[in-house]
Write a protein that holds these residues in place. Structure first.
Motif, PDB file in Angstrom:
ATOM      1  N   SER A 122       0.860  -1.183   0.000  1.00  0.00           N
ATOM      2  CA  SER A 122       0.000   0.000   0.000  1.00  0.00           C
ATOM      3  C   SER A 122       0.893   1.228   0.000  1.00  0.00           C
ATOM      4  N   LEU A 123       0.351   2.302  -0.524  1.00  0.00           N
ATOM      5  CA  LEU A 123       1.114   3.543  -0.640  1.00  0.00           C
ATOM      6  C   LEU A 123       0.315   4.625   0.083  1.00  0.00           C
ATOM      7  N   ALA A 124       0.948   5.256   1.049  1.00  0.00           N
ATOM      8  CA  ALA A 124       0.206   6.247   1.839  1.00  0.00           C
ATOM      9  C   ALA A 124       0.874   7.616   1.736  1.00  0.00           C
ATOM     10  N   PHE A 125       0.072   8.616   1.411  1.00  0.00           N
ATOM     11  CA  PHE A 125       0.531  10.006   1.408  1.00  0.00           C
ATOM     12  C   PHE A 125      -0.111  10.687   2.614  1.00  0.00           C
ATOM     13  N   PHE A 126       0.726  11.250   3.469  1.00  0.00           N
ATOM     14  CA  PHE A 126       0.219  11.899   4.689  1.00  0.00           C
ATOM     15  C   PHE A 126       0.426  13.403   4.576  1.00  0.00           C
ATOM     16  N   LEU A 127      -0.654  14.139   4.584  1.00  0.00           N
ATOM     17  CA  LEU A 127      -0.540  15.607   4.564  1.00  0.00           C
ATOM     18  C   LEU A 127      -0.297  16.112   5.990  1.00  0.00           C
ATOM     19  N   CYS A 128       0.750  16.907   6.147  1.00  0.00           N
ATOM     20  CA  CYS A 128       1.101  17.449   7.483  1.00  0.00           C
ATOM     21  C   CYS A 128       1.378  18.948   7.326  1.00  0.00           C
TER      22      CYS A 128
END
Ligand SMILES: O=C(O)CCC(=O)C(=O)O
Ligand SMILES: [Fe+2]
Length: 189
Positions: A122-128
Motif C-alpha cells: 500500500s502507498l500512503a501520502f500523509f498531509l502534514c
C-alpha cells in the motif's frame, strides 16, 4: 498527491463553512510524508497484524491499496474490511485535522491484516502542516456551545509525542493535550 490533498482541503473547508481558501493556505509549504508499506505473506495471519490498530496523527491520508486487500476500519465495535480497488484512493482523516476542525471531523481507527498467500503493498501520502504552523481551529468554528477542545500545537510536537511517548490510537489528542503543558514546564522531557 500534494495537489489532490490541497483540493480535498478546499472541499473540507467549504463543508465546514470556513471558505475554500483558508485550509489550502494553512497547508502551504506542508511537510508531507509518503510511505510504501510492504506486507509479506504470513504463515499464521490470525496471530499477526501488518499494521496494528492506530489513528493517523497526521492531517489527511491518501491511501492506495493494491488488489490484495487488508485495510480495516473500526466502527461500532466491529472491524470492517475496505474493499481493495487499485483505481481508487482511500481518504482518511488524521488527528491533526480533527484538532483543526475542533472535533467536527474525527480521525478513524484502522489497521492492516496480512494473509497466508500473497504479498500486499500500500502507498500512503500523509498531509502534514509546515513545521511552524500553529494548529488551531478557524474562529468561525468556535463559540460558547463549541469551545476549543484541544490546545494550540505544532505538527513536529505531535509527531514527537507519537514517536517517543504514545502509540497513536483514538485517545492520542487527549493524551497529547495532557502531556503538552508538562513539556512547556520541562522542555527536555
Ligand atoms: O496498509 C494499509 O492499508 C494501512 C497503512 C496505514 O494505516 C498507515 O500507513 O498509516
Ligand atoms: Fe494509518
Amino acid at each position: 498527491m500534494n495537489n489532490l490533498s490541497l483540493g480535498i482541503m478546499e472541499v473540507l473547508g467549504m463543508s465546514l463553512g470556513v471558505g475554500r481558501h483558508e485550509l489550502r493556505e494553512f497547508f502551504r509549504g506542508n511537510e508531507s510524508i509518503m510511505r510504501l508499506n510492504y506486507y509479506p505473506p504470513c504463515q499464521n495471519p490470525e496471530l499477526a497484524l501488518g499494521t496494528g490498530p492506530h489513528c493517523d496523527p497526521t492531517s489527511l491520508t491518501i491511501l492506495h491499496q493494491d488488489h490484495v486487500g487488508g485495510l480495516q476500519v473500526f466502527l461500532n465495535h466491529t472491524w470492517y474490511s475496505v474493499a481493495p480497488n487499485p483505481n481508487a484512493f482511500v481518504i482518511n482523516i488524521g488527528d491533526t485535522f480533527m484538532a483543526l476542525s475542533n472535533g467536527i471531523y474525527k480521525s478513524c481507527l484502522h489497521r492492516a491484516i496480512v494473509n497466508r498467500e500473497r504479498v500486499r503493498k500500500s502507498l500512503a501520502f500523509f498531509l502534514c502542516p509546515a513545521k511552524d504552523k500553529v494548529v488551531k481551529p478557524p474562529s468561525v468554528l468556535l463559540n460558547k456551545q463549541n469551545p476549543r477542545l484541544y490546545p494550540d500545537f505544532t505538527w513536529p510536537t505531535l509527531l514527537h509525542f507519537t514517536q517517543t511517548h504514545y502509540r497513536a490510537d483514538t485517545k492520542t489528542l487527549d493524551a497529547f493535550s495532557a502531556w503538552l503543558p508538562t513539556t512547556l514546564q520541562y522542555p527536555n522531557h
